[in-house]
Every structure is written in C-alpha cells, then in structure tokens.
Scaffold this active site. Structure first.
Site, mmCIF file in Angstrom:
data_model
loop_
_atom_site.group_PDB
_atom_site.id
_atom_site.type_symbol
_atom_site.label_atom_id
_atom_site.label_comp_id
_atom_site.label_asym_id
_atom_site.label_seq_id
_atom_site.Cartn_x
_atom_site.Cartn_y
_atom_site.Cartn_z
ATOM 1 N N HIS A 164 60.414 74.879 52.356
ATOM 2 C CA HIS A 164 58.977 74.835 52.619
ATOM 3 C C HIS A 164 58.678 74.685 54.106
ATOM 4 O O HIS A 164 57.835 75.403 54.667
ATOM 5 C CB HIS A 164 58.341 73.681 51.831
ATOM 6 C CG HIS A 164 56.893 73.467 52.153
ATOM 7 N ND1 HIS A 164 56.469 72.527 53.074
ATOM 8 C CD2 HIS A 164 55.776 74.090 51.706
ATOM 9 C CE1 HIS A 164 55.160 72.582 53.164
ATOM 10 N NE2 HIS A 164 54.715 73.514 52.343
ATOM 11 N N ASN A 199 86.635 91.022 87.101
ATOM 12 C CA ASN A 199 87.066 89.695 87.552
ATOM 13 C C ASN A 199 88.574 89.662 87.810
ATOM 14 O O ASN A 199 89.026 89.265 88.890
ATOM 15 C CB ASN A 199 86.695 88.632 86.508
ATOM 16 C CG ASN A 199 85.198 88.451 86.382
ATOM 17 O OD1 ASN A 199 84.439 88.842 87.258
ATOM 18 N ND2 ASN A 199 84.767 87.865 85.284
ATOM 19 N N CYS A 235 83.058 95.849 82.021
ATOM 20 C CA CYS A 235 82.491 94.711 81.302
ATOM 21 C C CYS A 235 82.639 93.414 82.096
ATOM 22 O O CYS A 235 82.487 92.329 81.553
ATOM 23 C CB CYS A 235 83.151 94.552 79.930
ATOM 24 S SG CYS A 235 84.929 94.280 80.012
#
Length: 800
Positions: free
Chosen positions: A423, A706, A754
């Site tokens: 609810h 990286n 990426c």
C-alpha cells in the site's frame, strides 16, 4: 435476475453497471479463460442494487447533508463525517427482493463448487480502475465468507465502504462527485491460497516504467498481506521479449522475509481470517517455483495484450494472483490498468542526483527515483496521525488506506514492512513522492524531529541518511535528440540501475563490470564455493553456508546470482549489444571476498600480476572461471539474451588467448556458435603490436585506456606518488590508440573504448571520433554531454 450479473455475462464495457473490478473479471472470464488464464467463477451485485438500497432506506439526503460541509484536510472532521455516512448505509436493511437474489446466486455458485461455498466478497466502485486513476484499496473486501447470512452482512459492509475516509478523500482529489459514483460487489469462489501463496503482478517495472519486464511478487497465504504491506514479499522479474520466444528469462529474484501468513480463521464476517507466523525454514524458501513464475508471467502477457489490443495502445496491467493449495492451480483474481508509470512521458528524463553521502540510518526497497529531505515523524498508531505536519517524513511500521489523507502531505514515507507492491509503495507512486519500504527497523533507527534525507535515486536499495544532504534534479527532453554515427555506449556495473539508466539515449553497454555483481550480490570467492572445505575461517564458512542455503550446491548460488545480474543488464538494453567483461579482480581484491584468502597469493604489485586471462586457464582459478562461463551460457541459452558479448581482460599473449578460448569452449561458450562473439580488452602494448594476430582470435577490441596508459608510461596507477604523471592524453598513448583503431578497421573488427578518459575529457572523445573509432563507452552521467560533443565533431568532419 434484476441485480445479479454472472461473470460470463459481463464485459469491460459494463463499468457503469458493475464497477471496474467486476467488469475486468467478467472480461477475462469471457475472453481469456479459453486461452488458459484461470479465473474463479462468480457474480456481481450491480451498482443499481446500491442505489436501490440507499433510496429505499431514505438515507440519501442525510448522506448529502453530512458531507456538504466536509473539510478534507481536517482528519478528525473527515473521520467523523465518514463514520456517520457508513453508519447510515450499514444500518439500512437490504430490501427483501435484493437479499433473495443475492442468496439465490450464492446457492447456484455453491452447487457448482460443492457444499457451503467459501467466497471472497469484494467492492467494485463504478469509477474505479480507470486508465488514469486507480481506486484500488479504497473500499473493503471480505474473505472466507460462508453461508447466506455472512454473505448478506458482508454485502452491507461493502456498500458502506464506499464512504471510507480514504475513498472520500481520494474522490475529492480526483474530481469525482460522491453521489455519481455507485458501488457494485463481486462475489467470487475463494482460491485456497491460505494453503499456498498469492501476490501481485505488474507488467512493467514499477519504479522506472521499463516496459519489457513482468514483475511478480508473492508471499505465503492469502494475498491481503502483500497488498497491505504487512509482509516483505518475494520478487521476480521476467523479461517479456524472450519469454514470448519460449525461453526462461527470470532475470532477477529477491527473497522476501515473509514473516506472517494469512489463513482461514473463524468468527464474525470481519474476522474470518487470521495471521500466523511462518516457520523460519519456509521464510528461506521462495513461495513460487520457477515454472510457476514463468506461467504467471505468460498469463500476465495474455492479459496485457488483450487489454492493449482493445484500447488500441499499450496498457500495462496491475494483476492479483493466487495459488490454490489444494489443486496446485494458479488463478488470476483481479486485473486493472497500471495508473502511475504508464502515464509518464517516455521522451522526458528526470534524474535525481545525491551530491554527497552521509551516515546511513537504515535501508529498504526504494520506490520511485526521487530524493526528499525533511524532519521525521514516527507514527506508531493510526490514532496519532493528527500529530503529523505537512512536509514531514512519515515513518511507520506499515500503512493502510486509512492513512492516505496524511500521506498526501508527506515529503516522503518510510516503513518497516512491505515490498514494491504494498500500500505505501502504491500510494507513494501515485503521489510522486519517494518511499523506502521494508526497512525492518525504520521506526527504531529514526527519531521524531530528526532531519533526514530519503534517497530512492541509487537503484533498488533505498537509503535513509542522517541529516539534510544536498541533491540536484536533472531534466532532459529526449524528443528529437539526434544520434551520432559513432556508437555511444554505457559503462555499467550495478544491475539495480539498469532499468532506469537504459532510458538515457545509448547504443548498448560497452562495459558491464562483472566485479560489481560478484562483490555486492555474491560476496563469496568462487573457489570458496567450489572448495568450501579449504576455507579455514569459521565465521566465513558460516556466512557462506547462510548465503548458499536453499541452493542445490554452493556453485549453483554463484551461477544463479551472476547470471541474473548480467541478465538484468542485458534485458534492460536488449537487443543492443551488452559487452560483459569476465572477472578482472586483482589478487588483493579477490582475497577480500568471503573465503578468498585461502585461494589468493600475496603479490607485491597485483596490478600487473595474477589477473585477467592468466587466471582463467590456471589450476588455481580454472574452476572459478568455469562458473563464470556457466553463468554467461545460462544468460544466452536459457534466458535467450544472445546480445551478451563476453570480453577477456588483460590478455598478454596470443598463446594465452588460445588457452582462454579453449577453456570457454570446454564450458559451452564456443565462439561462432549461436552467434557468439568474443571481444578482448586492448590494454597491453602487446595487444597493439600484435593487433593482426589477435584479430584472428577475437571479434572486437575494447581499449582500456587506464591500463594502456599505465603500461605505456610505466606508471603504477595505484601509486599516489606518480599520479600526477598519469595522463591518457599523452601523445604516445594516443598514438597507440590510433594504431588499434586502424588495425581493427583493417581486420574488419569492432573497435571501442571503455576507459575513463572519454568521460573525463571531451577533447579525448573528439580525438577518437577523428580516428574513426566504432564506439565510445561512457559513464552514465557523461553520455548526454559527450553525445552532443560527438555530434559537433562529426559535423565538423563533414565540412570540405
């Protein structure tokens, strides 16, 4: 009969006569039962019977006078006037001819099912369950009703419940005239879910509006506990497109606590059910088997497709189901249009962003994606609602429809109990306010008057932070946004964010990080699951035993959790490619997983040590890699998500690449079979030098800027001493990247990136476009900004 209509006589066009709930039941009984959707039989007492009752009793004018001077915002006044009107209706005797028709229909139903038939008696208002407004829960329902006397009394109570406090308040808010809304009653054969389970289904994701999922929730016993939020239910997410193709795409599941179960009781018509505690062993089990989840999802699709075809547009549905513990059959007992997420614009993106984090007081299931700040108000009893002030955060054990007038003025809502279909969750979505449900201890951890931040903007987990924290709202109109030629993909690790983040314009996932799933969802070193006997730490062994309880064996736990994490991401972006990097932990990171220290060596420099491809064929990790492969095979072959592309990280040599591909093939992932492509990270200078040779073994390259920068410049990127030297924009690094793009093009292989650099430096992204890279994968918060920069760059390159 004058006031009775059997389900077989009703269609969805009969809302004015039998209300939305009964009209839908009749529609499904007539049209969908022949297709295999099981609906218990029953009949409707028409809304004309309600008007006949109040007019013959002469109470209509008094009802009007009582409500004429109502002040809705005054909770006490609302309660007084609502109670008075209900007394007038319940005190009115049912006319003899009406009572006789109801009794006769009940006898006929009893003949069909045998004996003194147990029935559910449910209210069905003539204005409820419309495409843009849901009156669910506004009126009363009564379960396990037996005999004519109980049935007639329950009908009078249902008629009176047209004027519950929350129904009065809701009609005013929605602009409905109280005296132009009638009430019908549905009388349906009970499904003995008190001996099995029941719950709610949505044919979209309730928090993000993602349309391609079916959300199934359930708990032991009768369904009122799930709807009211008295239990934290089990949850399952099923992917629609591949379900239609015959696959078994349960892409996510969550075990609920399910502490109580509603069963048949005895007593008056108001107390024919009772709650009992669920034994701990049953709480640790899902309330549905996978086959049952998939069957419910198929029935939900039939219902959605029927209503959508009838309406001429997509109509996501809110459905209630019940399993009969006697026959084992699954039944649909209610269906209505979903009225919140389905009404939102799909071409407009609103994102709440928490600018900093603080101390977490408690967590639960997030509802919506917003953030709110305000003083807390802990309400332990409905009689204390008058203490609540607008703008406060409502904190309670659970909420019921009686609380709705106050909930409408809250900044946010926090409950101890409930799941995404309870609810509190339903009302929060309708009101557009954040809510965290099922915290378990919110009323204990949060004190009245304490300033708190309620964050639902961090995925499925909602967090309550101590103190007011700053946040911002980003709004983007996606209509007409052009797409660049260069594919703009997304870096993503958290499956809980996938259904929301996939709305950002994208061309797929360029890097799905398996490590996030293993760390946050699995938590155990894979080798510790294959060889638990080698884990010496007793605390770790106990925790591993707790996590894997209920699974056929510990490895099955890893495979299921990893497959569902990857499957959720793949489903969110389907049919676009989702490139999943196989695990790339360093040894020190692996060691931090449960049981990990028993399997990992201590290295001086893990960054360039025993990581990536070197692990996959090594006896120290080969069995762990096999589990990763099993998970990917499950995603592609069982879930049908063939858009997943595995990617091998840190692959140093050609001979190593061949060994890894052989390991994958031995575990059922054969490059070229079932359209399987395999990519490799291009992050070692040798990958660049040997680009032609690597192209013979792999279908694509993803540049890891990286590591490539680290190994090109000879920098340990974990060292703060030389961090200032690290720069992906160094000419030498950029020359290597240009070589990769050219080599991939020459060998007809995909080239992408990426790493972090394109997200951080727009000029780096521009360089990649000039070189002609196929795709750029970015962090979600950088995608829109870099997309615009790429569009500009492509336009400049078109100039003569």
């Amino acid at each position: 009969m004058t006031w009775i209509r059997w389900f077989s006589e009703i269609t969805i066009d009969d809302v004015p006569l039998v209300g939305g709930k009964n009209a839908s039941l009749g529609e499904m009984y007539r049209e969908l039962r022949p297709l295999g959707v099981k609906i218990p039989n029953g009949f409707a007492v028409t809304a004309e019977a309600y008007w006949y009752l109040v007019r013959s009793a002469g109470v209509l004018d008094e009802m009007r006078r009582t409500l004429a001077k109502l002040h809705k915002e005054d909770v006490d006044d609302l309660a007084f006037r609502g109670h008075r009107v209900r007394e007038l209706i319940y005190g009115a005797p049912l006319p003899a001819d009406l009572a006789a028709e109801i009794a006769a229909a009940y006898r006929r139903l009893s003949i069909e099912y045998g004996g003194n038939c147990d029935v559910a008696v449910r209210s069905s208002a003539t204005a409820e369950d419309l495409p843009t407004a849901s009156f669910a829960g506004q009126q009363e329902s009564y379960l396990n009703i037996r005999g004519e006397a109980q049935l007639l009394d329950a009908c009078r109570r249902c008629f009176a419940s047209l004027f519950t406090d929350r129904a009065i308040s809701y009609r005013i808010d929605q602009g409905f005239d109280h005296f132009k809304v009638g009430l019908s009653i549905g009388v349906m054969k009970m499904v003995r879910s008190d001996r099995a389970s029941s719950g709610v289904i949505f044919t979209l994701d309730t928090e993000t509006g993602f349309r391609d999922t079916v959300l199934v929730t359930g708990a032991w016993g009768l369904g009122e506990n799930v709807v009211q939020g008295a239990v934290n239910p089990d949850e399952f997410a099923v992917f629609k497109p591949t379900l239609r193709q015959g696959f078994r795409p349960i892409v996510r599941r969550k075990l609920g606590e399910k502490k109580i179960r509603m069963i048949y009781g005895a007593g008056t018509s108001k107390h024919l059910t009772k709650n009992v505690e669920v034994p701990k062993e049953e709480r640790r089990r899902y309330c549905l088997a996978d086959d049952e989840v998939l069957e419910l999802a198929r029935q939900a699709l039939l219902i959605e497709e029927h209503y959508s075809k009838r309406a001429g547009h997509d109509v996501p549905m809110d459905i209630e189901w019940a399993k009969d513990g006697v026959s084992g059959e699954l039944f649909i007992v209610q269906a209505r249009p979903e009225t919140v997420e389905s009404q939102k614009r799909l071409d407009f993106l609103e994102t709440y962003v928490l600018e900093r984090k603080g101390e977490v007081l408690t967590t639960g299931t997030s509802v919506g994606g917003k953030i709110a700040v305000g003083p807390a108000r802990v309400i332990t009893d409905v009689h204390k609602l008058h203490e609540f002030s607008p703008g406060e955060v409502l904190v309670a054990d659970t909420t019921t429809p009686d609380w709705e007038p106050v909930m409408k003025t809250a900044a946010a809502i926090v409950t101890n109990k409930g799941g995404r279909t309870c609810h509190a969750a339903i009302v929060s979505r309708e009101l557009g306010i954040p809510s965290v449900v099922g915290t378990g201890n919110g009323t204990e951890r949060i004190a009245t008057g304490r300033e708190i931040t309620v964050s639902c903007a961090e995925g499925d987990v909602g967090r309550i932070y101590d103190g007011p924290l700053p946040f911002r709202v980003e709004r983007v109109d996606l209509a007409g946004m052009r797409r660049p030629r260069t594919k703009i993909m997304m870096n993503l690790g958290n499956p809980e964010e996938a259904f929301s983040l996939c709305r950002i314009p994208n061309d797929g996932v360029g890097l799905a990080r398996m490590e996030f799933i293993i760390t946050n969802h699995i938590k155990v070193h894979p080798m510790a699951l294959v060889h638990p006997e080698r884990v010496e730490d007793e605390a770790s062994r106990r925790e591993i035993g707790r996590l894997t309880a209920g699974y056929p064996d510990p490895p099955a736990y890893f495979v299921e959790k990893l497959a569902e994490g990857i499957g959720t991401i793949a489903a969110a972006f389907h049919p676009k490619p989702v490139i999943v990097r196989m695990s790339d932990f360093k040894t020190n990171e692996y060691a931090s997983l449960l049981g990990g220290r028993a399997f990992e060596p201590a290295e001086e420099n893990p960054m360039i040590g025993f990581r990536g491809a070197s692990r996959y064929y090594d006896e120290r990790y080969r069995e762990g890699f096999a589990l990763e492969c099993r998970a990917l095979k499950r995603v592609r072959d069982e879930m049908g998500l063939a858009n997943v592309i595995p990617m091998i990280p840190f692959c140093r040599r050609i001979v190593e690449a061949k060994k890894v591909l052989a390991e994958m093939a031995a575990n059922g992932l054969v490059r070229g079979e079932n359209g399987l492509e395999v990519y490799v990270m291009c992050e070692i200078p040798n990958n660049v030098i040997m680009i032609d040779e690597f192209s013979r073994l792999f279908d694509g390259f993803s540049i890891g800027s990286n590591d490539l920068t680290q190994l090109t410049l000879g920098i340990d990127r974990d060292s703060a001493l030389v961090a200032h030297v690290f720069d992906e924009r160094d000419p030498g690094v950029m020359r290597l990247i240009a070589t990769v793009v050219d080599g991939a093009r020459r060998n007809h292989r995909h080239s992408g990136i990426c790493g972090q650099a394109p997200s951080d430096y727009p000029e780096f992204a521009a360089f990649l476009v000039r070189e002609g890279i196929d795709s750029i994968s970015l962090n979600p918060d950088s995608i829109l900004k870099i997309t615009l920069r790429v569009l500009e760059m492509e336009k400049e390159l078109e100039k003569p």
